[in-house]
Design an enzyme around this catalytic site. Structure first.
Site, PDB file in Angstrom:
ATOM      1  N   LYS A 209      25.452  48.054  32.850  1.00 22.74           N
ATOM      2  CA  LYS A 209      24.454  48.664  31.966  1.00 22.74           C
ATOM      3  C   LYS A 209      24.424  47.971  30.614  1.00 22.74           C
ATOM      4  O   LYS A 209      23.372  47.613  30.100  1.00 22.74           O
ATOM      5  CB  LYS A 209      24.742  50.153  31.790  1.00 22.74           C
ATOM      6  CG  LYS A 209      23.709  50.878  30.934  1.00 22.74           C
ATOM      7  CD  LYS A 209      23.999  52.366  30.814  1.00 22.74           C
ATOM      8  CE  LYS A 209      23.755  53.097  32.101  1.00 22.74           C
ATOM      9  NZ  LYS A 209      23.879  54.576  31.964  1.00 22.74           N
ATOM     10  N   GLU A 215      35.529  43.656  33.381  1.00 24.32           N
ATOM     11  CA  GLU A 215      35.770  43.130  34.728  1.00 24.32           C
ATOM     12  C   GLU A 215      34.522  42.437  35.271  1.00 24.32           C
ATOM     13  O   GLU A 215      34.597  41.324  35.834  1.00 24.32           O
ATOM     14  CB  GLU A 215      36.185  44.264  35.675  1.00 24.32           C
ATOM     15  CG  GLU A 215      37.470  44.968  35.300  1.00 24.32           C
ATOM     16  CD  GLU A 215      37.238  46.203  34.438  1.00 24.32           C
ATOM     17  OE1 GLU A 215      38.101  47.084  34.433  1.00 24.32           O
ATOM     18  OE2 GLU A 215      36.174  46.272  33.764  1.00 24.32           O
ATOM     19  N   GLY A 270      27.089  56.345  36.469  1.00 23.66           N
ATOM     20  CA  GLY A 270      27.457  55.248  37.358  1.00 23.66           C
ATOM     21  C   GLY A 270      27.721  55.671  38.788  1.00 23.66           C
ATOM     22  O   GLY A 270      27.231  55.055  39.744  1.00 23.66           O
ATOM     23  N   ARG A 271      28.487  56.739  38.979  1.00 21.44           N
ATOM     24  CA  ARG A 271      28.856  57.152  40.340  1.00 21.44           C
ATOM     25  C   ARG A 271      27.712  57.840  41.069  1.00 21.44           C
ATOM     26  O   ARG A 271      27.848  58.187  42.243  1.00 21.44           O
ATOM     27  CB  ARG A 271      30.102  58.038  40.287  1.00 21.44           C
ATOM     28  CG  ARG A 271      29.997  59.233  39.352  1.00 21.44           C
ATOM     29  CD  ARG A 271      31.388  59.839  39.109  1.00 21.44           C
ATOM     30  NE  ARG A 271      31.387  60.910  38.138  1.00 21.44           N
ATOM     31  CZ  ARG A 271      31.484  60.744  36.807  1.00 21.44           C
ATOM     32  NH1 ARG A 271      31.531  59.517  36.307  1.00 21.44           N
ATOM     33  NH2 ARG A 271      31.526  61.770  35.984  1.00 21.44           N
ATOM     34  N   GLU A 356      36.455  61.434  39.514  1.00 18.89           N
ATOM     35  CA  GLU A 356      36.008  61.068  38.173  1.00 18.89           C
ATOM     36  C   GLU A 356      35.152  62.178  37.571  1.00 18.89           C
ATOM     37  O   GLU A 356      35.111  62.350  36.354  1.00 18.89           O
ATOM     38  CB  GLU A 356      35.225  59.756  38.209  1.00 18.89           C
ATOM     39  CG  GLU A 356      35.056  59.112  36.833  1.00 18.89           C
ATOM     40  CD  GLU A 356      34.541  57.682  36.910  1.00 18.89           C
ATOM     41  OE1 GLU A 356      35.370  56.750  36.877  1.00 18.89           O
ATOM     42  OE2 GLU A 356      33.322  57.500  37.027  1.00 18.89           O
ATOM     43  N   HIS A 387      46.385  57.637  64.244  1.00 19.49           N
ATOM     44  CA  HIS A 387      47.613  56.879  64.488  1.00 19.49           C
ATOM     45  C   HIS A 387      48.317  56.538  63.175  1.00 19.49           C
ATOM     46  O   HIS A 387      49.141  55.629  63.136  1.00 19.49           O
ATOM     47  CB  HIS A 387      47.291  55.613  65.277  1.00 19.49           C
ATOM     48  CG  HIS A 387      46.811  55.899  66.664  1.00 19.49           C
ATOM     49  ND1 HIS A 387      47.641  55.973  67.749  1.00 19.49           N
ATOM     50  CD2 HIS A 387      45.563  56.194  67.133  1.00 19.49           C
ATOM     51  CE1 HIS A 387      46.938  56.259  68.835  1.00 19.49           C
ATOM     52  NE2 HIS A 387      45.669  56.402  68.482  1.00 19.49           N
ATOM     53  N   LYS A 507      41.528  51.246  29.119  1.00 19.38           N
ATOM     54  CA  LYS A 507      40.722  50.097  28.695  1.00 19.38           C
ATOM     55  C   LYS A 507      41.089  49.665  27.275  1.00 19.38           C
ATOM     56  O   LYS A 507      41.218  48.471  26.977  1.00 19.38           O
ATOM     57  CB  LYS A 507      39.229  50.446  28.749  1.00 19.38           C
ATOM     58  CG  LYS A 507      38.634  50.535  30.141  1.00 19.38           C
ATOM     59  CD  LYS A 507      37.145  50.824  30.043  1.00 19.38           C
ATOM     60  CE  LYS A 507      36.477  50.862  31.393  1.00 19.38           C
ATOM     61  NZ  LYS A 507      35.020  51.132  31.286  1.00 19.38           N
TER      62      LYS A 507
END
Length: 544
Positions: A209, A215, A270-271, A356, A387, A507
């Site tokens: 954005k 990152e 964002g999510r 979050e 399993h 951060k």
């Protein structure tokens, strides 16, 4: 909602008493006592069938949970969200991801008096034109070669949702184009994605954005250098990079043509953003028509959530069942177990969406809550999980509610694979609910000290979500179902579900540590003794 703390409401206190009375309830007894339980505790909406009969609840429990939703004013809270009010109060933002998939032409959704839907449709049209151009071969790279590789560079919501949806909808993707998602700042992630690719045939979609996310921009800059090592022409960046951002100046400075910047808005979290331009890579993979079908599914669940009464409302019911286990029966986690390999990344997307959103310890007034909030979300596709960790769910000491997600039809009807998959899907919820008693074990001929090891206590709660097939519409409905479930729980817990201040501290500290790690000379360290020692150890290892 009244000003009374949640735990002081009559509905909460009734549920505390109800939990005490249900501690020794048996699902075998619940089913035996109610012949219509399976047919009554189920619901169908938006292409999904929900069977919630295998839960540790009776009709009184459900009545009290529904009363809690009523007193917590879940529906009025939803109306405020859908209406564009600034319910994200700590950031003074509206929360309008639902506007991204509004399919009706005769409605308007206003923020500060401005209808946001024309802009939403304009960006969708821009995405569609670009998608058509890339998929048809009209958009070519700097040297005139067709795009064969697309790499999405983002992190968090700019990665998890679109990456999940791309994997889920692979049967609808254009298979002669390789699509990858790079998120981790670990250089290995980008290096492996680029391995063997031809830069002349590679398109990067950079999703940030602000166009400053550490990152994402670190990966984008390295991708840019990789491209220019071959192209040796700065002008090539404009044919091999596009941006999903709002920072036109930074996008242009990077070398991307602002005409190829796809915007979204501060009311898109964002999510919750994969229906926006953040889903551009997904649209490039599956095409605008299938992307539109996915939006149709999202919108259908949005309307169901807003229009169905609480007792017939799928997100409300799932949210309330989660409240029941998290707050009254002591469950700490919730497993999401899709029996479809295409949903391999679904639990990862839900982890961010849920944890979050509702991983908060203070309420809307900034006061420490006196109740548990968000659970730990986890899961893997079946039958892999059977399993691995199912042993603990069946015979462990922890209560782990689980959602089982299955599909009647496979995209790949290979032999009897899908029959065996569905047999396991159904068998697990039956085994978890009803277990196997000591007498049943002994009737099978097991004797002596081995008997208790083969006893299954049962009473492990599950929801079964079943659809005909994993289509774009069904994926949209399924994802929106969980979005609104999270919203319901946030309203009841009285937390702000649409901020994420918890990601900021790490951060900030990383920004302080970075120059200390890379400094040529010794620098004074001002962290705790453990962190200082680790920084010195890493510096020493690099010098050796």
């Amino acid at each position: 909602m009244n000003n009374k703390p949640l735990t002081d409401t009559p509905e909460w206190r009734q549920l505390v008493r109800q939990a005490s009375s249900m501690k020794h309830a048996s699902m075998r007894e619940l089913f035996a006592a109610d012949a219509s339980r399976a047919s009554d505790l189920c619901l169908e909406a938006c292409g999904l069938f929900l069977d919630y009969s295998k839960n540790l609840v009776d009709r009184q429990t459900m009545h009290q949970l529904l009363a809690l939703a009523q007193t917590c004013e879940v529906h009025p809270a939803a109306e405020r969200m859908f209406g564009g009010e600034r319910i994200n109060q700590t950031e003074n933002r509206a929360v309008l991801h639902t506007a991204l998939r509004e399919r009706r032409e005769d409605v308007s959704i206003c923020v500060d008096g401005e209808d946001v839907l024309p802009a939403v449709r304009e960006v969708l049209d821009q995405m569609g034109r670009f998608s058509d151009a890339v998929r048809s071969g009209d958009w070519v790279g700097h040297t005139g070669k067709r795009i064969r590789n697309i790499i999405n560079i983002g992190i968090g919501g700019s990665d998890l949702g679109p990456a999940m949806a791309y994997e889920a909808l692979k049967p609808y993707s254009q298979r002669d184009v390789q699509v990858q998602f790079v998120s981790n700042v670990d250089g290995t992630h980008l290096a492996e994605a680029l391995l063997g690719l031809n830069p002349e045939e590679t398109l990067f979609v950079v999703v940030s954005k602000t166009f400053t996310t550490q990152e994402t921009m670190t990966n984008a800059q390295s991708a840019r250098e990789w491209l220019l090592d071959t192209m040796e022409d700065e002008a090539s960046v404009a044919r091999h990079f596009v941006a999903v951002s709002t920072n036109k100046e930074a996008v242009s400075a990077f070398g991307i043509d602002p005409a190829n910047m796809f915007v979204f808005w501060d009311w898109v979290g964002g999510r919750y953003s994969m229906c926006s331009a953040v889903g551009l890579t997904l649209m490039l993979a599956i095409g605008k028509e299938n992307f539109g079908r996915m939006l149709d599914g999202f919108h259908a669940m949005d309307r169901h959530f807003m229009e169905a009464p609480y007792d017939q409302n799928m997100p409300v019911l799932l949210g309330l069942l989660g409240i029941w286990y998290n707050n009254f029966l002591g469950a700490q986690t919730h497993a999401v177990l899709p029996y479809d390999q295409y949903l391999a990344r679904f639990a990862a997307h839900l982890q961010q969406m849920d944890m979050e959103s509702n991983g908060k310890y203070v309420n809307e007034d900034g006061i420490t809550v006196r109740w548990q909030t968000g659970p730990i979300i986890w899961g893997e596709p079946g039958t892999n999980g059977q399993h691995a960790f199912y042993q603990l769910i069946h015979q462990g000491t922890k209560l782990i509610p689980a959602d089982f997600i299955g599909f009647c039809k496979s995209h790949h009807p290979m032999g009897d694979h899908h029959d065996k998959l569905l047999a396991n899907f159904l068998a697990q919820t039956e085994a978890l609910a009803f277990g196997k008693t000591r007498s049943e074990v002994e009737r099978e001929g097991v004797q002596g000290p081995l008997v208790p090891h083969k006893v299954f206590m049962g009473n492990r709660p599950t929801n079964t979500i079943l659809a005909d097939q994993l289509t774009p519409e069904v994926l949209g409905s399924l994802t929106a179902l969980y979005e609104h479930k999270v919203f319901v729980q946030g309203v009841i817990w009285q937390v702000f579900s649409f901020d994420q201040w918890g990601v900021e501290l790490g951060k900030a500290l990383a920004s302080k540590i970075l120059p200390e790690l890379v400094a040529e000379d010794e620098v004074e360290l001002s962290h705790d003794s453990s962190t200082n020692a680790l920084i010195r150890r890493i510096r020493a290892a690099r010098r050796s």
